[in-house]
Design a protein around this motif. Structure first.
Motif, PDB file in Angstrom:
ATOM      1  N   ALA A 177      -8.828  -3.363  -9.730  1.00  0.00           N
ATOM      2  CA  ALA A 177      -7.905  -4.484  -9.327  1.00  0.00           C
ATOM      3  C   ALA A 177      -7.182  -5.207 -10.649  1.00  0.00           C
ATOM      4  CB  ALA A 177      -8.440  -5.388  -8.190  1.00  0.00           C
ATOM      5  N   ARG A 178      -8.164  -5.731 -11.520  1.00  0.00           N
ATOM      6  CA  ARG A 178      -7.793  -6.421 -12.566  1.00  0.00           C
ATOM      7  C   ARG A 178      -6.647  -5.849 -13.488  1.00  0.00           C
ATOM      8  NH1 ARG A 178      -9.644  -7.086 -18.097  1.00  0.00           N
ATOM      9  NH2 ARG A 178      -9.506  -9.297 -18.695  1.00  0.00           N
ATOM     10  N   ARG A 179      -6.726  -4.534 -13.739  1.00  0.00           N
ATOM     11  CA  ARG A 179      -5.763  -3.846 -14.415  1.00  0.00           C
ATOM     12  C   ARG A 179      -4.615  -3.725 -13.614  1.00  0.00           C
ATOM     13  NH1 ARG A 179      -8.175   1.660 -16.220  1.00  0.00           N
ATOM     14  NH2 ARG A 179      -6.055   1.521 -17.474  1.00  0.00           N
ATOM     15  N   VAL A 180      -4.793  -3.383 -12.322  1.00  0.00           N
ATOM     16  CA  VAL A 180      -3.549  -3.341 -11.548  1.00  0.00           C
ATOM     17  C   VAL A 180      -2.787  -4.789 -11.355  1.00  0.00           C
ATOM     18  CG1 VAL A 180      -2.675  -2.803  -9.067  1.00  0.00           C
ATOM     19  CG2 VAL A 180      -4.284  -1.550 -10.171  1.00  0.00           C
ATOM     20  N   ALA A 181      -3.637  -5.737 -11.654  1.00  0.00           N
ATOM     21  CA  ALA A 181      -3.163  -7.218 -11.456  1.00  0.00           C
ATOM     22  C   ALA A 181      -2.294  -7.466 -12.661  1.00  0.00           C
ATOM     23  CB  ALA A 181      -4.282  -8.299 -11.277  1.00  0.00           C
ATOM     24  N   PHE A 182      -2.713  -6.973 -13.800  1.00  0.00           N
ATOM     25  CA  PHE A 182      -1.991  -7.043 -15.164  1.00  0.00           C
ATOM     26  C   PHE A 182      -0.503  -6.373 -15.088  1.00  0.00           C
ATOM     27  CE2 PHE A 182      -6.133  -7.851 -17.283  1.00  0.00           C
ATOM     28  CZ  PHE A 182      -6.016  -9.323 -17.339  1.00  0.00           C
ATOM     29  N   ARG A 183      -0.734  -5.187 -14.565  1.00  0.00           N
ATOM     30  CA  ARG A 183       0.592  -4.477 -14.450  1.00  0.00           C
ATOM     31  C   ARG A 183       1.710  -5.127 -13.401  1.00  0.00           C
ATOM     32  NH1 ARG A 183       4.500  -1.875 -16.564  1.00  0.00           N
ATOM     33  NH2 ARG A 183       5.295  -0.097 -15.409  1.00  0.00           N
ATOM     34  N   TYR A 184       1.076  -5.821 -12.210  1.00  0.00           N
ATOM     35  CA  TYR A 184       1.766  -6.362 -11.239  1.00  0.00           C
ATOM     36  C   TYR A 184       2.553  -7.500 -12.104  1.00  0.00           C
ATOM     37  CZ  TYR A 184       2.608  -9.548  -7.415  1.00  0.00           C
ATOM     38  OH  TYR A 184       2.898 -10.486  -6.487  1.00  0.00           O
ATOM     39  N   ARG A 185       1.762  -8.246 -12.764  1.00  0.00           N
ATOM     40  CA  ARG A 185       2.437  -9.521 -13.635  1.00  0.00           C
ATOM     41  C   ARG A 185       3.469  -9.105 -14.205  1.00  0.00           C
ATOM     42  NH1 ARG A 185      -1.294 -11.268 -18.194  1.00  0.00           N
ATOM     43  NH2 ARG A 185      -0.241  -9.285 -18.909  1.00  0.00           N
ATOM     44  N   ASP A 186       3.209  -7.752 -15.250  1.00  0.00           N
ATOM     45  CA  ASP A 186       4.364  -7.363 -16.031  1.00  0.00           C
ATOM     46  C   ASP A 186       5.465  -6.978 -15.155  1.00  0.00           C
ATOM     47  OD1 ASP A 186       2.562  -7.543 -18.173  1.00  0.00           O
ATOM     48  OD2 ASP A 186       2.189  -5.376 -18.497  1.00  0.00           O
ATOM     49  N   LEU A 187       5.413  -6.315 -14.049  1.00  0.00           N
ATOM     50  CA  LEU A 187       6.534  -5.832 -13.332  1.00  0.00           C
ATOM     51  C   LEU A 187       7.312  -7.359 -12.678  1.00  0.00           C
ATOM     52  CD1 LEU A 187       5.069  -2.800 -11.585  1.00  0.00           C
ATOM     53  CD2 LEU A 187       6.929  -3.004 -13.403  1.00  0.00           C
ATOM     54  N   ARG A 188       6.458  -8.218 -12.307  1.00  0.00           N
ATOM     55  CA  ARG A 188       7.159  -9.254 -11.691  1.00  0.00           C
ATOM     56  C   ARG A 188       8.002 -10.147 -12.889  1.00  0.00           C
ATOM     57  NH1 ARG A 188       5.267 -11.912  -6.797  1.00  0.00           N
ATOM     58  NH2 ARG A 188       6.990 -13.217  -7.385  1.00  0.00           N
ATOM     59  N   ASN A 189       7.344 -10.045 -14.062  1.00  0.00           N
ATOM     60  CA  ASN A 189       8.111 -10.738 -15.214  1.00  0.00           C
ATOM     61  C   ASN A 189       9.059  -9.972 -15.882  1.00  0.00           C
ATOM     62  OD1 ASN A 189       6.533 -13.027 -14.858  1.00  0.00           O
ATOM     63  ND2 ASN A 189       4.759 -12.425 -16.054  1.00  0.00           N
ATOM     64  N   THR A 190       9.383  -8.880 -15.463  1.00  0.00           N
ATOM     65  CA  THR A 190      10.279  -8.023 -16.280  1.00  0.00           C
ATOM     66  C   THR A 190      11.766  -8.124 -15.446  1.00  0.00           C
ATOM     67  OG1 THR A 190       8.954  -6.484 -17.035  1.00  0.00           O
ATOM     68  CG2 THR A 190      10.995  -5.723 -17.019  1.00  0.00           C
ATOM     69  N   PRO A 191      12.821  -8.401 -15.867  1.00  0.00           N
ATOM     70  CA  PRO A 191      14.051  -8.527 -14.926  1.00  0.00           C
ATOM     71  C   PRO A 191      14.586  -6.954 -14.454  1.00  0.00           C
ATOM     72  CG  PRO A 191      14.629  -9.041 -17.414  1.00  0.00           C
ATOM     73  CD  PRO A 191      13.177  -8.764 -16.942  1.00  0.00           C
ATOM     74  N   PRO A 192      15.224  -7.187 -13.280  1.00  0.00           N
ATOM     75  CA  PRO A 192      15.753  -5.866 -12.894  1.00  0.00           C
ATOM     76  C   PRO A 192      16.742  -5.161 -13.782  1.00  0.00           C
ATOM     77  CG  PRO A 192      16.567  -7.591 -11.511  1.00  0.00           C
ATOM     78  CD  PRO A 192      15.724  -8.210 -12.518  1.00  0.00           C
ATOM     79  N   PRO A 193      16.861  -3.805 -13.922  1.00  0.00           N
ATOM     80  CA  PRO A 193      17.652  -3.226 -14.889  1.00  0.00           C
ATOM     81  C   PRO A 193      19.222  -3.736 -14.711  1.00  0.00           C
ATOM     82  CG  PRO A 193      16.688  -1.633 -13.523  1.00  0.00           C
ATOM     83  CD  PRO A 193      16.211  -3.074 -13.233  1.00  0.00           C
ATOM     84  N   SER A 194      19.547  -3.871 -13.734  1.00  0.00           N
ATOM     85  CA  SER A 194      20.916  -4.195 -13.249  1.00  0.00           C
ATOM     86  C   SER A 194      21.195  -4.762 -12.084  1.00  0.00           C
ATOM     87  CB  SER A 194      21.738  -2.923 -13.211  1.00  0.00           C
ATOM     88  OG  SER A 194      21.346  -1.913 -12.189  1.00  0.00           O
ATOM     89  N   GLU A 195      22.244  -5.327 -11.750  1.00  0.00           N
ATOM     90  CA  GLU A 195      22.575  -6.205 -10.639  1.00  0.00           C
ATOM     91  C   GLU A 195      22.890  -5.104  -9.363  1.00  0.00           C
ATOM     92  OE1 GLU A 195      22.845  -9.594  -9.997  1.00  0.00           O
ATOM     93  OE2 GLU A 195      22.019  -9.579 -12.156  1.00  0.00           O
ATOM     94  N   SER A 196      22.394  -5.620  -8.447  1.00  0.00           N
ATOM     95  CA  SER A 196      22.926  -4.626  -7.262  1.00  0.00           C
ATOM     96  C   SER A 196      24.238  -4.617  -7.110  1.00  0.00           C
ATOM     97  CB  SER A 196      21.955  -5.468  -5.926  1.00  0.00           C
ATOM     98  OG  SER A 196      20.780  -5.310  -6.057  1.00  0.00           O
ATOM     99  N   ILE A 197      24.739  -3.609  -6.637  1.00  0.00           N
ATOM    100  CA  ILE A 197      26.156  -3.247  -6.007  1.00  0.00           C
ATOM    101  C   ILE A 197      26.251  -3.610  -4.194  1.00  0.00           C
ATOM    102  CG2 ILE A 197      28.256  -2.019  -5.975  1.00  0.00           C
ATOM    103  CD1 ILE A 197      27.001  -0.820  -8.622  1.00  0.00           C
ATOM    104  N   ALA A 198      26.868  -4.315  -4.055  1.00  0.00           N
ATOM    105  CA  ALA A 198      26.859  -4.517  -2.318  1.00  0.00           C
ATOM    106  C   ALA A 198      28.175  -3.821  -1.940  1.00  0.00           C
ATOM    107  CB  ALA A 198      26.873  -6.047  -2.139  1.00  0.00           C
TER     108      ALA A 198
END
Length: 104
Positions: free
Chosen positions: A83-104
């Protein structure tokens, strides 16, 4: 042999639930889904942890040279450390901006 159980009598679903409980201690909500001898812990977009009762594994990135995903794994007998390792990965993903804007 019952596909829901592995050696030692611990099912993948029970093991995944133990990881979910440990993630809850990190204040990370997750959902557990089981079937076909595996369980999945859905944590965040792009972060799903698989469990077979013996180990947890999740994607950590992409290898451009091999054109494949890379994975991390951790023994299922240590859900708190996993869980500690997954939490670190979770933090990294939450702090990484999405690669592009959504197209509506």
């Amino acid at each position: 042999m019952n596909a829901a159980f592995v050696a030692g009598g611990i099912s993948p679903l029970e093991t995944a639930e133990s990881l979910r409980a440990e993630l809850d201690r990190w204040k990370i909500s997750a959902d557990v889904h089981g079937g076909y001898g595996l369980a999945l812990v859905s944590v965040w977009v792009g972060l799903v942890v698989w469990c077979d009762g013996d180990r947890f594994w999740w994607r950590t990135g992409w290898d451009d040279r091999r054109e494949r995903f890379t994975y991390a794994w951790h023994p299922a007998i240590e859900p708190a450390r996993a869980a500690r390792r997954v939490a670190f990965r979770y933090r990294d993903l939450r702090n990484t901006p999405p690669p592009s804007e959504s197209i509506a």
